[in-house]
Design a protein around this motif. Structure first.
Motif, mmCIF file in Angstrom:
data_model
loop_
_atom_site.group_PDB
_atom_site.id
_atom_site.type_symbol
_atom_site.label_atom_id
_atom_site.label_comp_id
_atom_site.label_asym_id
_atom_site.label_seq_id
_atom_site.Cartn_x
_atom_site.Cartn_y
_atom_site.Cartn_z
ATOM 1 N N ASN A 369 0.852 -1.191 0.403
ATOM 2 C CA ASN A 369 0.328 -0.079 0.020
ATOM 3 C C ASN A 369 0.972 1.439 -0.102
ATOM 4 O O ASN A 369 0.741 2.297 -1.008
ATOM 5 N N ASP A 370 1.595 1.128 0.879
ATOM 6 C CA ASP A 370 2.519 2.392 0.762
ATOM 7 C C ASP A 370 4.069 2.487 -0.252
ATOM 8 O O ASP A 370 4.746 3.441 0.215
ATOM 9 N N ALA A 418 1.337 7.578 -3.154
ATOM 10 C CA ALA A 418 1.468 5.851 -2.325
ATOM 11 C C ALA A 418 0.574 5.307 -3.133
ATOM 12 O O ALA A 418 -0.342 6.124 -4.024
#
Length: 484
Positions: A369-370, A418
């Motif tokens: 995700n990041d 992101a």
């Protein structure tokens, strides 16, 4: 007349004395700048369905394989390859989701669970029938005065009710053969029954086509029997006679042996039965349909002027001649177009099995995700991939990074964005099996419209990402290829 649809975008027609199938397979064209479809790696070749850590460890090896494949001429990794970050989509319009298809007019009901629509063009025809039939009533029943137009309007509605019965005959037969019927539409030159799949055998194809004209003949007989005890020079007598004649014309016209008419479907079934090849039947019936279109264009005005349809030559004015020629031109154009559409759809059905999720799927790399967008794109380019899948810490897919979202992020901002902010959450309908192909694949994608889909193996392992634009491009190419 009825014509099946291989993809569900194909329309079928049947119904009036001028009932022809003018529907086509409507497939939104892919974005011009969408990257070309990439072939999948051969069995045994490394596949980018590994977890995020494996993708990091394999970047160097992937880059080496990329260079080796380029030297070997692999179309996916050679000079024709374009990376995800620099693909053509970054320069053009982002892929657009498929527009919601309109209902098709005014919804009148759902007999047998099939929606029936009245197209706006029907009101034009109803007005024309009211005007023409009203003129005839003025000669037969002059005492009606202006009320003749109310009687004419009733005739127009009753006539199209007969067309609806014709269409329902096709619909009931299709339901009996377990063929899905999308809708019935009453329109300019009759009716259209949209049957989403082809009949499995020539016998069923013949029955499916024949029941429409058969019901029109039955209706003509019913109106004839109802007319017997009625005085001929009365409103009921004229209405019943008109409905009897119009249904006879419906049946006769639709029995002509050329696509897209019902008779063309019957001819196709006969040739299919004899040769064992559906395509041979389609080719024969389509060319007969084109010959029929030319015959209508030339012959209909000549027959009308000769008095075959009633009246003498002295009753024919210049306006009648122009009207006859215009009607013949419209009919011929629709029949010719319908025959051509039938050929194209038959060609598509023959090549449809070539549309396989496994061969159309893009390589994908999993990212967390990041992960910054710039880093995700770097990994994708190093691995020769063209799609990003957001996964959790255990490697389970969560969402797909949308190409359209990548396009909207300037390159200087990509290190600070992101991937989770550009991703679309996965739903059950967005997970498709790598084994899907042909009509089953198209049905699956149509059930859940999206721009990208996650392709998984039977074990649940990520195989890659399928772009709707790639499928549409392959669909169009399949229609363009000549039949074998």
């Amino acid at each position: 007349m009825t014509v099946s649809a291989a993809s569900g975008a194909v329309r079928t027609g049947s119904g009036s004395s001028t009932d022809v199938d003018s529907g086509t397979a409507t497939v939104p064209g892919p974005a011009e700048d969408t990257p070309p479809v990439s072939p999948r790696p051969a069995p045994g070749e490394d596949h980018p369905a590994a977890d995020d850590g494996a993708a990091r460890r394999g970047e160097a090896g992937a880059a080496a394989r990329h260079r080796a494949a380029a030297e070997a001429g692999d179309p996916e990794t050679s000079g024709e390859h374009r990376s995800l970050a620099h693909a053509g989509i970054a320069k053009g319009e982002p892929p657009q989701p498929r527009p919601k298809e309109p209902g098709g007019g005014l919804l009148m009901g759902r007999p047998f669970g099939v929606p029936v629509y009245v197209a706006p063009s029907w009101f034009l025809v109803a007005a024309l029938i009211t005007w023409v039939f009203g003129g005839q009533l003025d000669r037969v029943l002059p005492e009606l005065g202006a009320a003749r137009y109310l009687v004419s309007l009733f005739f127009a509605v009753a006539f199209y009710a007969s067309v609806l019965v014709h269409e329902l005959a096709h619909t009931v037969a299709a339901i009996r053969f377990r063929l899905p019927v999308r809708r019935i539409q009453l329109q300019f030159f009759g009716g259209v029954s949209e049957i989403e799949k082809e009949a499995e055998t020539p016998g069923r194809e013949f029955v499916l086509a024949f029941v429409g004209p058969l019901l029109s003949l039955v209706l003509a007989g019913v109106f004839y029997l109802a007319m017997k005890p009625v005085e001929p020079d009365t409103v009921p007598g004229v209405l019943l006679a008109g409905l009897m004649i119009s249904n006879l014309i419906v049946a006769a016209f639709n029995l002509l042996p050329g696509l897209p008419l019902d008779g063309g479907r019957m001819l196709r079934a006969v040739v299919w039965k004899i040769t064992g090849k559906p395509m041979s039947g389609t080719v024969a019936a389509a060319w007969v349909g084109r010959a029929l279109a030319i015959s209508v264009l030339v012959g209909l005005p000549l027959l009308n002027q000769s008095g075959v349809f009633g009246g003498g030559n002295e009753d024919i004015s210049g306006m009648d001649t122009v009207t006859d020629a215009l009607l013949a031109a419209i009919l011929a154009a629709i029949i010719w177009t319908g025959a051509g559409n039938s050929l194209r759809m038959a060609r598509l059905r023959e090549h449809l099995p070539e549309l396989r999720a496994r061969t159309l799927t893009r390589r994908a790399v999993p990212v967390e995700n990041d992960t910054p967008l710039s880093e995700a794109l770097r990994r994708a380019n190093a691995a020769g991939a063209r799609a990003l899948v957001v996964v959790d810490a255990d490697g389970n897919p969560l969402s797909l990074v949308r190409e359209a979202a990548i396009v909207g992020v300037p390159e200087h901002r990509r290190p600070w964005v992101a991937v989770s902010g550009l991703a679309q959450e996965l739903t059950d309908g967005m997970r498709v099996s790598a084994e899907l192909a042909g009509e089953e694949l198209l049905d699956t994608l149509r059930a859940t419209p999206a721009t990208e889909y996650l392709v998984v193996e039977e074990t649940g392992e990520i195989y890659g990402v399928l772009s709707a634009a790639d499928v549409e491009r392959a669909f169009v190419k399949a229609m363009a290829r000549p039949a074998s």
